[in-house]
Motif scaffolding. Structure first.
Motif, short mmCIF file in Angstrom:
data_model
loop_
_atom_site.label_atom_id
_atom_site.label_comp_id
_atom_site.label_asym_id
_atom_site.label_seq_id
_atom_site.Cartn_x
_atom_site.Cartn_y
_atom_site.Cartn_z
N LEU A 171 0.82 -1.21 0.00
CA LEU A 171 0.00 0.00 0.00
C LEU A 171 0.86 1.26 0.00
O LEU A 171 0.49 2.27 -0.60
N ILE A 172 2.02 1.21 0.65
CA ILE A 172 2.95 2.35 0.63
C ILE A 172 3.47 2.56 -0.79
O ILE A 172 3.51 3.69 -1.28
N VAL A 173 3.87 1.48 -1.45
CA VAL A 173 4.36 1.60 -2.83
C VAL A 173 3.25 2.13 -3.73
O VAL A 173 3.47 3.03 -4.55
N LYS A 174 2.05 1.61 -3.54
CA LYS A 174 0.90 2.04 -4.35
C LYS A 174 0.67 3.54 -4.19
O LYS A 174 0.52 4.27 -5.17
N ALA A 175 0.66 4.01 -2.96
CA ALA A 175 0.44 5.44 -2.71
C ALA A 175 1.58 6.28 -3.27
O ALA A 175 1.35 7.33 -3.87
N SER A 176 2.79 5.83 -3.07
CA SER A 176 3.96 6.58 -3.56
C SER A 176 3.98 6.69 -5.08
O SER A 176 4.44 7.68 -5.63
N ALA A 177 3.48 5.65 -5.73
CA ALA A 177 3.46 5.63 -7.19
C ALA A 177 2.22 6.34 -7.76
O ALA A 177 2.12 6.51 -8.97
N GLY A 178 1.29 6.73 -6.87
CA GLY A 178 0.05 7.35 -7.36
C GLY A 178 -0.74 6.39 -8.21
O GLY A 178 -1.40 6.78 -9.16
N ALA A 179 -0.67 5.11 -7.85
CA ALA A 179 -1.32 4.06 -8.64
C ALA A 179 -2.77 3.90 -8.20
O ALA A 179 -3.06 3.28 -7.19
N HIS A 180 -3.67 4.48 -8.98
CA HIS A 180 -5.10 4.43 -8.64
C HIS A 180 -5.90 3.79 -9.77
O HIS A 180 -6.98 4.23 -10.11
N ALA A 181 -5.35 2.74 -10.35
CA ALA A 181 -5.98 2.09 -11.50
C ALA A 181 -7.07 1.11 -11.06
O ALA A 181 -7.03 0.56 -9.96
N GLU A 182 -8.02 0.91 -11.94
CA GLU A 182 -9.13 -0.02 -11.70
C GLU A 182 -8.64 -1.43 -11.40
O GLU A 182 -9.33 -2.19 -10.73
N GLU A 183 -7.45 -1.80 -11.87
CA GLU A 183 -6.97 -3.16 -11.64
C GLU A 183 -6.74 -3.45 -10.16
O GLU A 183 -6.62 -4.60 -9.77
N PHE A 184 -6.72 -2.42 -9.32
CA PHE A 184 -6.58 -2.61 -7.88
C PHE A 184 -7.93 -2.88 -7.21
O PHE A 184 -7.97 -3.34 -6.08
N LEU A 185 -9.02 -2.58 -7.89
CA LEU A 185 -10.34 -2.67 -7.27
C LEU A 185 -10.64 -4.07 -6.74
O LEU A 185 -11.00 -4.23 -5.58
N GLU A 186 -10.48 -5.07 -7.56
CA GLU A 186 -10.82 -6.43 -7.14
C GLU A 186 -9.95 -6.93 -5.98
O GLU A 186 -10.48 -7.41 -4.97
N PRO A 187 -8.61 -6.80 -6.07
CA PRO A 187 -7.82 -7.28 -4.94
C PRO A 187 -8.09 -6.50 -3.65
O PRO A 187 -8.16 -7.09 -2.57
N LEU A 188 -8.28 -5.19 -3.75
CA LEU A 188 -8.55 -4.41 -2.55
C LEU A 188 -9.91 -4.76 -1.95
O LEU A 188 -10.04 -4.84 -0.72
N THR A 189 -10.88 -5.00 -2.79
CA THR A 189 -12.21 -5.39 -2.32
C THR A 189 -12.15 -6.75 -1.63
O THR A 189 -12.79 -6.97 -0.59
N GLU A 190 -11.38 -7.65 -2.18
CA GLU A 190 -11.20 -8.96 -1.57
C GLU A 190 -10.42 -8.86 -0.25
O GLU A 190 -10.74 -9.55 0.73
N LEU A 191 -9.43 -8.00 -0.23
CA LEU A 191 -8.58 -7.86 0.95
C LEU A 191 -9.30 -7.20 2.12
O LEU A 191 -9.07 -7.58 3.28
N PHE A 192 -10.16 -6.23 1.84
CA PHE A 192 -10.71 -5.42 2.93
C PHE A 192 -11.25 -6.22 4.11
O PHE A 192 -10.84 -6.00 5.25
#
Length: 172
Positions: free
Chosen positions: A60-81
């Motif tokens: 999540l730190i790498v994701k935020a640092s990279a400004g990575a807000h792509a739809e491809e994160f939706l499914e894994p994040l939804t599963e992870l929550f």
């Protein structure tokens, strides 16, 4: 991730009075990647597969640092929550909020009501507040309906934030 790799990633975190000790380019080079979005997704999926709470935080730190807000994160994040083996629930909600997608509404609705065991001490309901603010940024009737349902929540902080978001959306 090794402890050294975790230290490298932690260097991306801004520390007041100290700044960051690493750049995203340094982290990318270490992991043999050129795209922060690709690295963040790879690290996140790996951490989820291994159920490694620390590595979820690093991803999540790498994701935020990279400004990575792509739809491809939706499914894994939804599963992870809803998984209880990690402590990154607030980071997941923040990441989902940046997507501003109606597809995030069910997870954000859950986050506005559910208190994971590791956050049971938080009387300020930071997770719920983050979810409510994320819902406020999601267009469409699904998000509005969740916010309207929170107007009568037993928790004053939840109620007040839901009302603020409905007012901000012009739907009060």
């Amino acid at each position: 991730m090794t402890p050294e790799e975790q230290d490298l990633v932690m260097g991306l975190v801004f520390v007041p009075g100290k700044g960051r000790t690493r750049t995203l380019d340094e982290v990318l080079a270490h992991f043999g990647e050129t795209d922060g979005r690709v690295l963040a997704l790879r690290l996140l999926l790996d951490a989820m597969e291994r159920e490694d709470a620390d590595d979820v935080e690093m991803a999540l730190i790498v994701k935020a640092s990279a400004g990575a807000h792509a739809e491809e994160f939706l499914e894994p994040l939804t599963e992870l929550f809803p998984a209880e083996w990690h402590r990154g629930h607030e980071g997941v909600v923040s990441a989902l909020g940046k997507l501003r997608s109606p597809r995030t509404v069910p997870t954000l609705a859950l986050a506005s009501r559910w208190v994971p065991e590791h956050l049971d001490w938080d009387e300020n309901r930071a997770l719920a507040v983050k979810a409510i603010w994320a819902l406020g940024a999601v267009p469409g009737p699904e998000a509005r309906e969740v916010l309207e349902g929170l107007r009568d929540d037993e928790n004053e902080i939840v109620r007040e934030n839901a009302l603020k978001q409905l007012a901000r959306r012009g739907e009060l």
